[in-house]
Design a protein around this motif. Structure first.
Motif, PDB file in Angstrom:
ATOM      1  N   GLY A 160       0.663  -1.142  -0.152  1.00 10.33           N
ATOM      2  CA  GLY A 160      -0.049   0.013   0.325  1.00 10.33           C
ATOM      3  C   GLY A 160       0.943   1.200  -0.080  1.00 10.33           C
ATOM      4  N   PHE A 161       2.030   1.318   0.112  1.00 10.34           N
ATOM      5  CA  PHE A 161       3.033   2.452   0.242  1.00 10.34           C
ATOM      6  C   PHE A 161       4.453   1.977  -0.700  1.00 10.34           C
ATOM      7  CE2 PHE A 161       5.866   5.111   2.462  1.00 10.34           C
ATOM      8  CZ  PHE A 161       5.217   6.524   2.454  1.00 10.34           C
ATOM      9  N   ASP A 162       4.303   3.156  -1.758  1.00 10.36           N
ATOM     10  CA  ASP A 162       5.574   2.993  -2.240  1.00 10.36           C
ATOM     11  C   ASP A 162       6.653   4.210  -1.892  1.00 10.36           C
ATOM     12  OD1 ASP A 162       7.711   3.197  -4.274  1.00 10.36           O
ATOM     13  OD2 ASP A 162       6.299   2.927  -6.232  1.00 10.36           O
ATOM     14  N   GLU A 194       6.746 -15.076   8.531  1.00 10.13           N
ATOM     15  CA  GLU A 194       5.702 -14.285   8.576  1.00 10.13           C
ATOM     16  C   GLU A 194       5.587 -13.001   7.620  1.00 10.13           C
ATOM     17  OE1 GLU A 194       5.928 -11.808  12.182  1.00 10.13           O
ATOM     18  OE2 GLU A 194       7.953 -10.997  11.682  1.00 10.13           O
ATOM     19  N   SER A 195       4.581 -12.517   7.172  1.00 12.14           N
ATOM     20  CA  SER A 195       4.506 -11.522   6.119  1.00 12.14           C
ATOM     21  C   SER A 195       3.306 -10.674   6.381  1.00 12.14           C
ATOM     22  CB  SER A 195       4.445 -12.075   4.768  1.00 12.14           C
ATOM     23  OG  SER A 195       3.326 -12.785   4.616  1.00 12.14           O
ATOM     24  N   ILE A 196       3.662  -9.427   7.213  1.00 12.32           N
ATOM     25  CA  ILE A 196       2.644  -8.544   7.514  1.00 12.32           C
ATOM     26  C   ILE A 196       2.567  -7.313   6.320  1.00 12.32           C
ATOM     27  CG2 ILE A 196       1.570  -7.027   9.094  1.00 12.32           C
ATOM     28  CD1 ILE A 196       2.997  -8.825  11.275  1.00 12.32           C
ATOM     29  N   ALA A 197       1.422  -7.396   5.457  1.00  6.78           N
ATOM     30  CA  ALA A 197       1.324  -6.399   4.563  1.00  6.78           C
ATOM     31  C   ALA A 197       0.011  -5.637   4.594  1.00  6.78           C
ATOM     32  CB  ALA A 197       1.374  -7.275   3.267  1.00  6.78           C
ATOM     33  N   GLN A 198      -0.773  -5.797   5.761  1.00  5.58           N
ATOM     34  CA  GLN A 198      -2.215  -5.160   5.629  1.00  5.58           C
ATOM     35  C   GLN A 198      -1.782  -4.042   6.643  1.00  5.58           C
ATOM     36  OE1 GLN A 198      -5.086  -5.730   3.988  1.00  5.58           O
ATOM     37  NE2 GLN A 198      -4.155  -7.635   2.884  1.00  5.58           N
ATOM     38  N   PRO A 199      -2.150  -2.891   6.454  1.00  2.00           N
ATOM     39  CA  PRO A 199      -1.996  -1.638   7.268  1.00  2.00           C
ATOM     40  C   PRO A 199      -2.506  -2.022   8.780  1.00  2.00           C
ATOM     41  CG  PRO A 199      -2.904  -0.958   5.066  1.00  2.00           C
ATOM     42  CD  PRO A 199      -2.918  -2.313   5.049  1.00  2.00           C
ATOM     43  N   PHE A 200      -3.856  -2.342   8.950  1.00  2.00           N
ATOM     44  CA  PHE A 200      -4.088  -2.814  10.332  1.00  2.00           C
ATOM     45  C   PHE A 200      -3.210  -3.612  11.028  1.00  2.00           C
ATOM     46  CE2 PHE A 200      -8.334  -1.153   8.532  1.00  2.00           C
ATOM     47  CZ  PHE A 200      -8.160   0.157   9.222  1.00  2.00           C
ATOM     48  N   ALA A 201      -2.785  -4.761  10.244  1.00  2.00           N
ATOM     49  CA  ALA A 201      -2.029  -5.423  10.684  1.00  2.00           C
ATOM     50  C   ALA A 201      -0.612  -5.146  11.357  1.00  2.00           C
ATOM     51  CB  ALA A 201      -1.952  -6.993  10.082  1.00  2.00           C
ATOM     52  N   LEU A 202      -0.043  -4.159  10.269  1.00  2.00           N
ATOM     53  CA  LEU A 202       1.435  -3.674  10.494  1.00  2.00           C
ATOM     54  C   LEU A 202       1.048  -2.666  11.791  1.00  2.00           C
ATOM     55  CD1 LEU A 202       2.418  -2.495   7.026  1.00  2.00           C
ATOM     56  CD2 LEU A 202       3.596  -3.814   8.701  1.00  2.00           C
ATOM     57  N   ALA A 203      -0.101  -1.858  11.811  1.00  2.00           N
ATOM     58  CA  ALA A 203      -0.126  -0.861  13.023  1.00  2.00           C
ATOM     59  C   ALA A 203      -0.195  -1.838  14.329  1.00  2.00           C
ATOM     60  CB  ALA A 203      -1.536  -0.221  12.809  1.00  2.00           C
ATOM     61  N   GLN A 204      -0.864  -2.928  14.235  1.00  2.00           N
ATOM     62  CA  GLN A 204      -0.927  -3.763  15.433  1.00  2.00           C
ATOM     63  C   GLN A 204       0.418  -4.331  15.645  1.00  2.00           C
ATOM     64  OE1 GLN A 204      -4.425  -6.390  14.747  1.00  2.00           O
ATOM     65  NE2 GLN A 204      -5.699  -4.502  15.247  1.00  2.00           N
ATOM     66  N   ALA A 205       1.204  -4.821  14.628  1.00  2.00           N
ATOM     67  CA  ALA A 205       2.600  -5.395  14.946  1.00  2.00           C
ATOM     68  C   ALA A 205       3.540  -4.432  15.694  1.00  2.00           C
ATOM     69  CB  ALA A 205       3.135  -5.796  13.826  1.00  2.00           C
ATOM     70  N   LEU A 206       3.111  -3.142  14.998  1.00  2.00           N
ATOM     71  CA  LEU A 206       4.293  -2.074  15.343  1.00  2.00           C
ATOM     72  C   LEU A 206       3.850  -1.741  16.989  1.00  2.00           C
ATOM     73  CD1 LEU A 206       4.609   0.293  12.364  1.00  2.00           C
ATOM     74  CD2 LEU A 206       6.548  -0.794  13.855  1.00  2.00           C
ATOM     75  N   GLU A 207       2.701  -1.892  17.445  1.00  2.00           N
ATOM     76  CA  GLU A 207       2.472  -1.644  18.924  1.00  2.00           C
ATOM     77  C   GLU A 207       2.875  -2.642  19.746  1.00  2.00           C
ATOM     78  OE1 GLU A 207      -1.471  -0.125  19.069  1.00  2.00           O
ATOM     79  OE2 GLU A 207      -0.976   1.722  18.701  1.00  2.00           O
ATOM     80  N   ALA A 208       3.303  -3.726  19.242  1.00  2.00           N
ATOM     81  CA  ALA A 208       3.947  -4.971  20.166  1.00  2.00           C
ATOM     82  C   ALA A 208       4.851  -4.382  20.771  1.00  2.00           C
ATOM     83  CB  ALA A 208       3.974  -6.112  19.550  1.00  2.00           C
TER      84      ALA A 208
END
Lengths: 445, 136
Positions: A160-162, A194-208
């Protein structure tokens, strides 16, 4: 009907930015307020920045030529377009600055303090957009403020981001005084199956715990020389969770990398949009607004009569309609355009001032929606300007141009005359008309 | 056009020659392997409800599986809808996501356009179970 009758002063229908501003401003006038909504609306899928208006004399994208304040820009819009809600509210437009300050104050946990000019925030498409208010996580990316190189950071595998597209977009603005930019990539979240490519999943992963710090350390190693700010995709956390001490993801990355961190505005799926909606929900709950979730079943009476809301009977002296437009379903197309809750007439204002087929301006359109588009794709599309027509007190008007009810108000995108997706005034209209409608409703008790 | 003529004049009569039984079973035996299954009334109702999806992705933010299950995480619920509406064959790509759904119905409350997501996912899962039983 289950449950006891809920008696309140003001009932707000719709829980996006406009409904929230109406509810909070009625609360500020010491009214009892209930707010009902079916689900998150267009605010939750918005870009996350709050645009009020742009300097009409500036060339598109020429941000250093844009010197007028958001409030003055709104006055320009009102002068140029008498159908715009900024013009419809008449003297109420004089409160645009207070309305912006009110929104920034109420949502100060999320929104950066306002300035007397527009901030310019990058989008994931490589363009820059002006906004009166932006989230704290975006403020450091204001192109007017940055001194030095912008490091545009992408996560490997995040489609989603280039980062290169955004960096090129900033470079294109260099002649106008923008900083230089360079793209870097972080290989995070893409290892060991693991491959996190969706924005919401990325946001949650970064909050860990530890994830933002790891991103910061990785960033510190790849930063180009002279970088002043790291511009991330809009995935930096979903915001404060319930309970416990909380430090924002941008702050954690910045501390680990030793550089200012910002994120861009968002496309859908929009993490900043959801963050904004959550901040609104938290503020509504904290300020004592009664929140109801469910549908509104319209009844025969007007404000003051019982209304079935989310399976309960609610009696409120004033009602405020803040149901939004097409996406949340405040206005629907069923052959012709209809307002869905009270079946108010829908106007298609400003049609067609620049085209040859005459139709009186501001006529209350009862015509097939398909006839409301303009072939010139650059023209303002009447279909997208359609909405409820109101008087200066924001009371919806019937087909004869008289207020439907003295204590029924409307605010936000359900109002006609503006094009929230295209003219850069969507959130400004929500903030201004929400505040005015909330105060007017509370003032008539 | 000539391919359609071939299907109508040669392939279809040829297939009919060797099939016996009631019409629906015969049709499924001949065409389900190609992904051509008849549209039922419920299918149409579900497709109409799903067409209100604007792919805003909000449902993923509240889906516990979007974080936990790799099949959902990689694809996302809106993508499942899109794939299904494209052709039934592509829906196979969403099989993992559909099977992972635990029917917690949290997604229904967050959809801005009011799509009954949980009901649609349940319908798609159930529909596939029938097809697998009937046609393979």
């Amino acid at each position: 009907m289950a449950g006891p009758v809920l008696e309140t002063d003001v009932l707000v229908i719709g829980g996006g930015m406009a409904g929230a501003m109406a509810a909070l401003s009625a609360r500020a006038s010491n009214a009892r307020v209930a707010l009902v909504r079916r689900s998150p609306g267009a605010t939750a899928v918005s870009s996350g920045v709050l645009s009020v208006g742009d300097d009409p004399r500036a060339l598109p994208g020429d941000f250093f030529a844009s010197r007028c304040s958001p409030g003055d820009a709104a006055r320009w819009v009102a002068a140029a377009d008498p159908d715009h809600p900024y013009a419809r509210v008449g003297e109420g437009l004089g409160e645009i600055e207070q309305a912006i300050a009110f929104a920034a104050h109420e949502l100060s946990a999320l929104i950066a303090p306002p300035e007397d000019r527009n901030r310019w925030i990058m989008t994931p498409y490589g363009s820059a957009i002006p906004c009166a208010l932006c989230q704290r996580s975006m403020a450091a990316g204001d192109l007017v403020e940055v001194e030095g190189l912008v490091a545009v950071v992408g996560f490997r595998g995040h489609l989603g981001f280039d980062a290169r597209l955004v960096a090129q977009g900033i470079d294109r603005l260099e002649g106008l005084g923008a900083p230089r930019a360079e793209a870097v990539e972080l290989a995070l979240f893409m290892g060991q199956g693991e491959s996190i490519a969706q924005p919401f999943a990325l946001a949650q992963a970064l909050e860990a715990p530890g994830a933002a710090e790891a991103a910061g350390e990785l960033l510190g190693k790849v930063l180009p020389a002279g970088a002043a700010v790291a511009l991330f995709p809009p995935v930096l956390g979903l915001g404060p969770q319930d309970g416990g001490p909380w430090k924002s993801v941008p702050e954690r990355i910045a501390a680990a990398a030793g550089i200012a961190v910002a994120e861009t505005a968002s496309d859908v799926p929009s993490v900043p949009g959801l963050r904004l909606q959550r901040a609104i929900d938290a503020r509504l709950a904290a300020s004592g607004v009664e929140l109801l979730q469910g549908e509104v079943a319209p009844g025969p009476g007007g404000p003051g009569a019982p209304l079935e809301v989310a399976g309960r009977s609610v009696v409120a002296a004033s009602w405020i309609l803040a149901t939004g437009r097409y996406l949340p379903g405040g206005i629907r197309r069923r052959g012709v355009l209809q307002e869905t809750i009270f079946d108010l007439p829908v106007e298609v204002g400003g049609w067609p001032r620049r085209t040859s087929t005459p139709m009186s301006t501001g006529s209350l359109a009862r015509r097939p929606a398909a006839s409301l588009t303009d072939r010139d794709e650059r023209a303002l599309q009447p279909l997208f300007r359609a909405g409820v027509r109101v008087d200066a007190q924001l009371r919806p008007l019937d087909v004869d141009g008289r207020p439907v009810h003295p204590r029924l108000h409307a605010c936000g995108a359900v109002l006609g005359g503006h094009e929230p997706a295209a003219d850069g005034t969507g959130m400004g209209v929500a903030i201004l008309t929400g505040r005015l409608a909330g105060r007017a409703a509370a003032g008539k008790l | 056009m000539s391919y359609l003529a071939y299907r109508a004049l040669l392939a279809h009569p040829w297939k009919r020659l060797w099939r016996r039984g009631p019409g629906r079973a015969r049709f499924l035996a001949a065409y389900a392997p190609e992904g051509l299954v008849p549209t039922r009334v419920e299918d149409r109702r579900i497709a109409e409800a799903a067409s209100a999806c604007v792919a805003c992705g909000l449902c993923e933010s509240c889906c516990p599986l979007a974080v936990a299950a790799p099949a959902v995480r990689a694809l996302g619920l809106p993508a499942v809808f899109r794939l299904y509406s494209r052709t039934a064959e592509l829906a196979g790509l969403a099989r993992g996501a559909l099977d992972a759904c635990g029917s917690c119905t949290r997604c229904d409350a967050i959809c801005p356009t009011g799509v009954p997501i949980a009901a649609i996912v349940a319908h798609l899962s159930a529909g596939r179970a029938v097809e697998r039983g009937a046609g393979g």
